[in-house]
Design a protein around this motif. Sequence first.
Motif, PDB file in Angstrom:
ATOM      1  N   LYS A 371       0.810  -1.217   0.000  1.00 45.96           N
ATOM      2  CA  LYS A 371       0.000   0.000   0.000  1.00 45.96           C
ATOM      3  C   LYS A 371       0.842   1.265   0.000  1.00 45.96           C
ATOM      4  O   LYS A 371       0.372   2.355  -0.348  1.00 45.96           O
ATOM      5  CB  LYS A 371      -0.969   0.020   1.188  1.00 45.96           C
ATOM      6  CG  LYS A 371      -0.324   0.198   2.544  1.00 45.96           C
ATOM      7  CD  LYS A 371      -1.355   0.186   3.668  1.00 45.96           C
ATOM      8  CE  LYS A 371      -2.284   1.366   3.604  1.00 45.96           C
ATOM      9  NZ  LYS A 371      -1.614   2.638   3.970  1.00 45.96           N
ATOM     10  N   ASN A 372       2.126   1.131   0.370  1.00 47.75           N
ATOM     11  CA  ASN A 372       3.047   2.272   0.313  1.00 47.75           C
ATOM     12  C   ASN A 372       3.659   2.451  -1.071  1.00 47.75           C
ATOM     13  O   ASN A 372       4.480   3.340  -1.284  1.00 47.75           O
ATOM     14  CB  ASN A 372       4.156   2.109   1.342  1.00 47.75           C
ATOM     15  CG  ASN A 372       3.633   2.106   2.761  1.00 47.75           C
ATOM     16  OD1 ASN A 372       2.601   2.719   3.045  1.00 47.75           O
ATOM     17  ND2 ASN A 372       4.326   1.421   3.659  1.00 47.75           N
ATOM     18  N   GLY A 373       3.278   1.563  -1.989  1.00 48.33           N
ATOM     19  CA  GLY A 373       3.823   1.625  -3.335  1.00 48.33           C
ATOM     20  C   GLY A 373       5.188   0.985  -3.459  1.00 48.33           C
ATOM     21  O   GLY A 373       5.847   1.133  -4.493  1.00 48.33           O
ATOM     22  N   ASP A 460      -0.955   8.373 -10.945  1.00 47.90           N
ATOM     23  CA  ASP A 460      -1.552   9.128  -9.840  1.00 47.90           C
ATOM     24  C   ASP A 460      -3.017   8.727  -9.649  1.00 47.90           C
ATOM     25  O   ASP A 460      -3.473   8.489  -8.527  1.00 47.90           O
ATOM     26  CB  ASP A 460      -1.460  10.629 -10.105  1.00 47.90           C
ATOM     27  CG  ASP A 460      -0.077  11.190  -9.806  1.00 47.90           C
ATOM     28  OD1 ASP A 460       0.357  11.069  -8.644  1.00 47.90           O
ATOM     29  OD2 ASP A 460       0.554  11.731 -10.721  1.00 47.90           O
ATOM     30  N   ALA A 463      -3.240   5.139  -8.316  1.00 48.85           N
ATOM     31  CA  ALA A 463      -2.931   5.075  -6.886  1.00 48.85           C
ATOM     32  C   ALA A 463      -4.115   5.540  -6.044  1.00 48.85           C
ATOM     33  O   ALA A 463      -4.442   4.934  -5.021  1.00 48.85           O
ATOM     34  CB  ALA A 463      -1.700   5.925  -6.588  1.00 48.85           C
ATOM     35  N   GLU A 464      -4.775   6.597  -6.483  1.00 50.37           N
ATOM     36  CA  GLU A 464      -5.922   7.107  -5.737  1.00 50.37           C
ATOM     37  C   GLU A 464      -7.056   6.085  -5.697  1.00 50.37           C
ATOM     38  O   GLU A 464      -7.671   5.848  -4.659  1.00 50.37           O
ATOM     39  CB  GLU A 464      -6.413   8.408  -6.370  1.00 50.37           C
ATOM     40  CG  GLU A 464      -7.577   9.043  -5.618  1.00 50.37           C
ATOM     41  CD  GLU A 464      -8.029  10.351  -6.237  1.00 50.37           C
ATOM     42  OE1 GLU A 464      -8.988  10.947  -5.703  1.00 50.37           O
ATOM     43  OE2 GLU A 464      -7.432  10.776  -7.250  1.00 50.37           O
ATOM     44  N   ASP A 469      -0.048   4.641  -1.999  1.00 49.43           N
ATOM     45  CA  ASP A 469       0.678   5.902  -1.929  1.00 49.43           C
ATOM     46  C   ASP A 469       1.207   6.257  -3.324  1.00 49.43           C
ATOM     47  O   ASP A 469       1.975   5.494  -3.922  1.00 49.43           O
ATOM     48  CB  ASP A 469       1.842   5.797  -0.954  1.00 49.43           C
ATOM     49  CG  ASP A 469       2.627   7.094  -0.866  1.00 49.43           C
ATOM     50  OD1 ASP A 469       2.157   8.013  -0.187  1.00 49.43           O
ATOM     51  OD2 ASP A 469       3.708   7.165  -1.496  1.00 49.43           O
ATOM     52  N   GLU A 471       3.252   8.696  -4.553  1.00 48.23           N
ATOM     53  CA  GLU A 471       4.669   8.968  -4.750  1.00 48.23           C
ATOM     54  C   GLU A 471       5.488   7.673  -4.679  1.00 48.23           C
ATOM     55  O   GLU A 471       6.425   7.471  -5.455  1.00 48.23           O
ATOM     56  CB  GLU A 471       5.155   9.973  -3.703  1.00 48.23           C
ATOM     57  CG  GLU A 471       4.509  11.351  -3.836  1.00 48.23           C
ATOM     58  CD  GLU A 471       4.677  11.931  -5.238  1.00 48.23           C
ATOM     59  OE1 GLU A 471       5.806  11.861  -5.780  1.00 48.23           O
ATOM     60  OE2 GLU A 471       3.679  12.433  -5.785  1.00 48.23           O
ATOM     61  N   GLY A 472       5.124   6.833  -3.743  1.00 43.22           N
ATOM     62  CA  GLY A 472       5.821   5.557  -3.640  1.00 43.22           C
ATOM     63  C   GLY A 472       5.629   4.708  -4.878  1.00 43.22           C
ATOM     64  O   GLY A 472       6.576   4.087  -5.381  1.00 43.22           O
TER      65      GLY A 472
END
Length: 613
Positions: A371-373, A460, A463-464, A469, A471-472
């Motif tokens: 989930k943090n990428g 982006d 991710a949303e 995340d 940026e990750g």
Amino acid sequence: MKENREQTSKQSVSRRQFLVGAGLAGLGVAGAGIAGCAPASQSSGDAGAASAGTADSASLANNPLGANAAVNWTFLTPPEDIAEDQIKGTEDVDVLVVGCGFAGAIASVTAAEQGAKTLCIDKQDTWSGRGGHITAYGSKIVKQYAGEGWFQEADYSHVVRRLIEWATGRVKEPLMWQFAKKSGACMDWLVDLVADSGLHPTLWAGFYKGPDYTEEPITHFFYDDSTDFVYLDGVSTGLGMAVLIPAVIAEGEKLGVEYRYSTPCARLVRDGDGPVTGAIVGEEGNYTKINAKSVIIAAGDYLDDDEMRSRYQPFTWHADSRLYIPFGISTGDLHKQALWVGGAMQESEPHCATIHLESGAQSYNFLHVNKNGERFMNEDVNTQSKSCVKSYQPEGKAFTIYDANSLEKFAQSCNDGISGGISSDQQYRRYGVPFDMEVELKLREAKIEQGLLFQADTLDELAEKAGIDAEGLKATVARYNELAAKGNDDDFGKRPEILWPVDTPPFFAGQLVSTLLAASGGLRQDTACHVLDEENNAIEGLYVCGAAGGEYFSNDYPTICPGTNHGRCLTFGRIAGINAAGGDADKEIPDLEIPSGNMPEEDRINTVTPSKL
């Protein structure tokens, strides 16, 4: 003698416990009101049936079980005997089979073939089963396909050793060899048994073909002419157990087997240390005593009993979901009843569980992130390992990330024999049939509708939608593309031929859902399928097969032979059926000859004279 057995059962609480950590905290023993994993913060006070006794550190200092010795497990304590006035009648049979899934269907028809008067009971109102993959070594079908040049037949001696290595030796090796020698002949028998049913036997072509993790081409399944070969969330039409079990039962009925549903087994009957002589079946106020020369336990696993699950498989509370059909029936009834008459569970703990990425999006072998990428693994591995590894990521969440071109590349890699595997390649793809993109795109749409697969034109936006995340994710994708362009995975060592960039919209994020399929551990058994006691003595008249049996797996489910759970149902179901009916399965089922070869010359290292220059 009954009193002695009760005392043994109660004493076993203190000498054969297993639980990770100092208590029940975090295991979610009471569940969470849904078919899934309880919150990690759930306290030991929610355990319900299991309770912790009081013990200080000094009293536990010399106990190898530590604080686990203070846990009392209620299922180990036998209930009161059923009063005689509750038993309304008696019946006599030769063989009583308890459970009508795949193992019970096989055991009952086999016993009837031996001439035994056979009764098969089940507490549900019909038979049950799911999936369809069946492992068998060296069957006629395997040899046919190998002879046609589809693959080189497996080195079965090496396969057995790989399985033992996977379990770190904590299995009963004679059982492994028994399966290796007998499973092919049992599959040949099954093919002949249902030959007139309209079913077609074949082999699965989608097994994993990587060089480091390799599955074996020994996975069978059956289908009829109505199937579309689509598999979604454990459901398919016209193939697998949905058509095979009814066909086996139909053959059993021709041989005189009585299949009696809505008939729970309440208690096994054993006088002291003598043989098991039958069972009391039915419900309170209307029990029937079935006198039987032999009883076969084929009642499945125990994963719907939260207390047993916590006792033997605490890791399974990490799983996101459960998928076995029907829900709620796998309560370990016959495990408990066998324990109450002196049987024993397998010695190696924890028991292994079958956990695959079954209910979520297909994992393929694409980029995986949390989930943090962040990327956290080499994705070129089996579904069982992915399910376990992702459990340790933040919130237990993970996603497979790919772009508009990835699926076509993956499909071609499966056709070319580079990729594959459960939850990646198509579940019922046959030899000579390419990866079906039309079917896969339908499955993609289904997962999007379920909210398990997300599509977007930018990272982006992706991710949303997925809750990752941003940026990750962007940093990880940039790094992954850099490695793909370089042609070498410096970070995790993934094979370059499947290191595909993620650079062409639309982009996809599929949520990986670890799915608990079966408890692959159970009662102690020998190669004749007798249930054993704590001293490893066979209990006369009591047999076990299928998921209820133990000692074949330990710690983790080995996916190198997809369909081994069903393979055990077939092979040990047939062995139990023959032996319970008074036959000799070792003599009646032909052995597969398994040669043991020398180490290849190219693998040898001379430690006296350099030989690799």
